[in-house]
Design a protein around this motif. Structure first.
Motif, mmCIF file in Angstrom:
data_model
loop_
_atom_site.group_PDB
_atom_site.id
_atom_site.type_symbol
_atom_site.label_atom_id
_atom_site.label_comp_id
_atom_site.label_asym_id
_atom_site.label_seq_id
_atom_site.Cartn_x
_atom_site.Cartn_y
_atom_site.Cartn_z
ATOM 1 N N THR A 216 1.954 -1.235 -0.148
ATOM 2 C CA THR A 216 3.358 -2.403 -1.077
ATOM 3 C C THR A 216 4.378 -2.398 0.522
ATOM 4 O O THR A 216 4.725 -0.533 1.130
ATOM 5 C CB THR A 216 4.205 -2.681 -1.761
ATOM 6 O OG1 THR A 216 4.738 -0.680 -2.096
ATOM 7 C CG2 THR A 216 2.821 -1.746 -2.690
ATOM 8 N N GLU A 217 4.729 -3.167 0.358
ATOM 9 C CA GLU A 217 6.413 -3.881 1.765
ATOM 10 C C GLU A 217 7.841 -4.104 0.618
ATOM 11 O O GLU A 217 7.242 -5.133 -0.358
ATOM 12 C CB GLU A 217 5.792 -4.351 1.988
ATOM 13 C CG GLU A 217 5.079 -4.085 3.575
ATOM 14 C CD GLU A 217 4.401 -5.106 4.690
ATOM 15 O OE1 GLU A 217 4.006 -5.161 6.110
ATOM 16 O OE2 GLU A 217 3.621 -6.197 4.106
ATOM 17 N N ARG A 218 8.597 -3.635 1.173
ATOM 18 C CA ARG A 218 9.513 -4.173 0.032
ATOM 19 C C ARG A 218 9.997 -5.625 0.506
ATOM 20 O O ARG A 218 10.237 -6.458 -0.838
ATOM 21 C CB ARG A 218 10.813 -3.095 0.957
ATOM 22 C CG ARG A 218 12.014 -3.676 0.304
ATOM 23 C CD ARG A 218 13.122 -2.260 1.001
ATOM 24 N NE ARG A 218 12.824 -1.026 0.251
ATOM 25 C CZ ARG A 218 13.595 0.010 0.241
ATOM 26 N NH1 ARG A 218 14.764 -0.080 0.367
ATOM 27 N NH2 ARG A 218 12.545 1.097 -0.182
ATOM 28 N N LEU A 219 9.586 -5.983 1.729
ATOM 29 C CA LEU A 219 10.403 -7.421 2.065
ATOM 30 C C LEU A 219 9.271 -8.488 1.630
ATOM 31 O O LEU A 219 9.541 -10.290 1.430
ATOM 32 C CB LEU A 219 10.485 -7.588 3.820
ATOM 33 C CG LEU A 219 11.654 -6.573 4.047
ATOM 34 C CD1 LEU A 219 12.392 -6.866 5.428
ATOM 35 C CD2 LEU A 219 12.652 -6.673 3.418
ATOM 36 N N ARG A 220 8.525 -8.417 1.499
ATOM 37 C CA ARG A 220 6.897 -9.980 1.202
ATOM 38 C C ARG A 220 6.106 -8.928 -0.210
ATOM 39 O O ARG A 220 5.578 -7.757 -0.434
ATOM 40 C CB ARG A 220 6.164 -9.404 1.960
ATOM 41 C CG ARG A 220 6.843 -9.988 3.134
ATOM 42 C CD ARG A 220 5.633 -10.527 4.334
ATOM 43 N NE ARG A 220 6.433 -11.233 5.589
ATOM 44 C CZ ARG A 220 5.779 -11.637 6.941
ATOM 45 N NH1 ARG A 220 4.254 -11.206 7.079
ATOM 46 N NH2 ARG A 220 6.134 -11.521 7.978
ATOM 47 N N PRO A 221 5.751 -10.332 -1.038
ATOM 48 C CA PRO A 221 5.305 -9.249 -2.539
ATOM 49 C C PRO A 221 3.486 -9.130 -1.750
ATOM 50 O O PRO A 221 2.904 -10.340 -2.267
ATOM 51 C CB PRO A 221 5.560 -11.290 -2.998
ATOM 52 C CG PRO A 221 6.063 -11.898 -2.217
ATOM 53 C CD PRO A 221 6.375 -11.600 -0.683
ATOM 54 N N ARG A 222 2.953 -8.455 -1.724
ATOM 55 C CA ARG A 222 1.710 -8.305 -1.046
ATOM 56 C C ARG A 222 1.398 -6.847 -0.891
ATOM 57 O O ARG A 222 2.044 -5.746 -1.364
ATOM 58 C CB ARG A 222 1.507 -8.647 0.178
ATOM 59 C CG ARG A 222 2.003 -7.961 1.571
ATOM 60 C CD ARG A 222 1.901 -8.953 2.557
ATOM 61 N NE ARG A 222 2.654 -8.218 3.636
ATOM 62 C CZ ARG A 222 2.691 -9.059 4.871
ATOM 63 N NH1 ARG A 222 1.769 -9.814 5.214
ATOM 64 N NH2 ARG A 222 3.242 -7.954 6.135
ATOM 65 N N VAL A 223 -0.134 -6.690 -1.028
ATOM 66 C CA VAL A 223 -0.510 -5.277 -1.180
ATOM 67 C C VAL A 223 -1.025 -4.938 0.136
ATOM 68 O O VAL A 223 -1.889 -6.380 -0.160
ATOM 69 C CB VAL A 223 -1.129 -4.520 -2.329
ATOM 70 C CG1 VAL A 223 -2.027 -3.160 -2.191
ATOM 71 C CG2 VAL A 223 -0.258 -4.866 -3.347
ATOM 72 N N ARG A 224 -1.405 -4.565 1.182
ATOM 73 C CA ARG A 224 -2.177 -4.332 1.763
ATOM 74 C C ARG A 224 -3.224 -2.843 1.849
ATOM 75 O O ARG A 224 -2.661 -1.672 1.195
ATOM 76 C CB ARG A 224 -1.224 -4.125 3.116
ATOM 77 C CG ARG A 224 -0.138 -5.656 3.383
ATOM 78 C CD ARG A 224 0.429 -5.600 4.641
ATOM 79 N NE ARG A 224 -0.753 -6.526 5.418
ATOM 80 C CZ ARG A 224 0.066 -6.607 6.895
ATOM 81 N NH1 ARG A 224 0.975 -5.626 7.206
ATOM 82 N NH2 ARG A 224 -0.631 -6.953 7.680
ATOM 83 N N VAL A 225 -3.934 -2.971 3.144
ATOM 84 C CA VAL A 225 -5.010 -1.622 2.774
ATOM 85 C C VAL A 225 -4.855 -0.980 4.754
ATOM 86 O O VAL A 225 -4.982 -1.681 5.685
ATOM 87 C CB VAL A 225 -6.072 -1.600 2.401
ATOM 88 C CG1 VAL A 225 -6.484 -2.837 3.195
ATOM 89 C CG2 VAL A 225 -7.195 -0.731 2.151
ATOM 90 N N LEU A 226 -5.063 0.127 4.929
ATOM 91 C CA LEU A 226 -4.525 0.583 5.886
ATOM 92 C C LEU A 226 -6.211 1.242 6.387
ATOM 93 O O LEU A 226 -6.753 2.239 5.340
ATOM 94 C CB LEU A 226 -4.651 1.565 5.965
ATOM 95 C CG LEU A 226 -3.954 2.572 7.725
ATOM 96 C CD1 LEU A 226 -4.090 2.200 8.548
ATOM 97 C CD2 LEU A 226 -2.801 3.950 6.599
ATOM 98 N N ASP A 227 -6.541 0.854 7.482
ATOM 99 C CA ASP A 227 -7.897 1.703 7.836
ATOM 100 C C ASP A 227 -7.399 2.691 8.604
ATOM 101 O O ASP A 227 -7.232 2.170 9.470
ATOM 102 C CB ASP A 227 -9.693 0.795 8.657
ATOM 103 C CG ASP A 227 -10.827 0.792 8.526
ATOM 104 O OD1 ASP A 227 -10.962 2.205 8.575
ATOM 105 O OD2 ASP A 227 -11.406 0.207 8.477
#
Length: 259
Positions: free
Chosen positions: A235-246
């Motif tokens: 998760t990121e503090r500045l944007r409402p999203r969840v990301r995945v790292l390859d």
């Protein structure tokens, strides 16, 4: 008159339709035992993301941290003052209250809860008795994020730019890893590797021989979780999203929320 009435009915039906769940500000992410993601959001909800569908897992005020309970279900911080548990049926109970500025949660295999406090303290909530004991109350500067790794509790000593390890058998504390800038979360993979949301360095790092080694850059990670297959979620503090790292390519992509 009929057309107006029909339009009014249609308007009421539209107004009554529930709003589609959406992220407004992601604070933390955890991987549940069934592989779904649990996301603490500033909308006073913990969301579940499974099969590209976002649903509400629990309504909890300001859930800044989510942790998976080995007994099933999960726990979440409630407004930094209470620890709430949500069982597999969705029932919410209080594990602890009257706390102050709690920043992170972690379970051990027995179901005991460890938590950090902004005042520079790390404490333990005993599963069996509900008693709270202090493990460390000196040398930490605004700790955020912790995880149990074998018999060591690893804590993000955020403004001292390091990780601290607390031996759970002896209570002894030591500097565990350095080379960070404002580390805010840490998680352990199944193979024992520790991954760190190294916020000040705008990267994800892993711990190698007591140092932070870059895994991916260009992400202001605020929360981090590792799936059973080694997939890293952020998760990121500045944007409402969840990301995945390859991990193989270092590529980061958004799986839910704003692009």
């Amino acid at each position: 008159m009929k057309l107006i009435a029909l339009l009014a009915v249609a308007s009421l039906a539209t107004a009554a339709a529930p709003a589609k769940p959406r992220l407004r500000g992601t604070m933390d992410v955890a991987v549940a035992r069934d592989g779904s993601l649990l996301i603490g959001d500033v909308s006073n909800r913990v969301f579940r993301f499974r099969g590209k569908k976002l649903t509400v897992a629990a309504s909890i005020r300001f859930p800044v941290e989510v942790a998976i309970d080995p007994r099933g279900g999960f726990a979440a911080l409630n407004n930094e003052t209470r620890i709430r548990r949500v069982d597999p049926r969705g029932r919410v109970t209080t594990l602890a209250s009257g706390l102050a500025q709690v920043t992170a949660l972690a379970f051990d295999a027995e179901g005991n809860v460890y938590f950090s406090e902004l005042v520079g303290r790390v404490r333990r909530l005993d599963r069996a008795t509900g008693a709270i004991t202090t493990l460390l109350d000196e040398g930490l500067d605004k700790p955020h994020g912790l995880v149990v790794s074998d018999r060591t509790l690893v804590v993000c000593d955020t403004f001292n730019n390091r990780l601290v390890g607390i031996d759970l058998a002896s209570g002894a504390a030591r500097s565990y890893a350095t080379g960070f800038d404002t580390p805010v979360d840490v998680e352990r993979s199944r193979d024992g590797t520790l991954y760190v949301a190294d916020y000040g360095n705008n990267r994800v790092a892993r711990v190698v021989d007591g140092r932070g080694v870059t895994v991916a850059t260009g992400v202001g990670a605020n929360g981090i979780a590792v799936g059973p297959g080694g997939t890293i979620y952020l998760t990121e503090r500045l944007r409402p999203r969840v990301r995945v790292l390859d991990l193989a390519t270092g590529r980061i992509r958004t799986i839910v929320g704003s692009p």
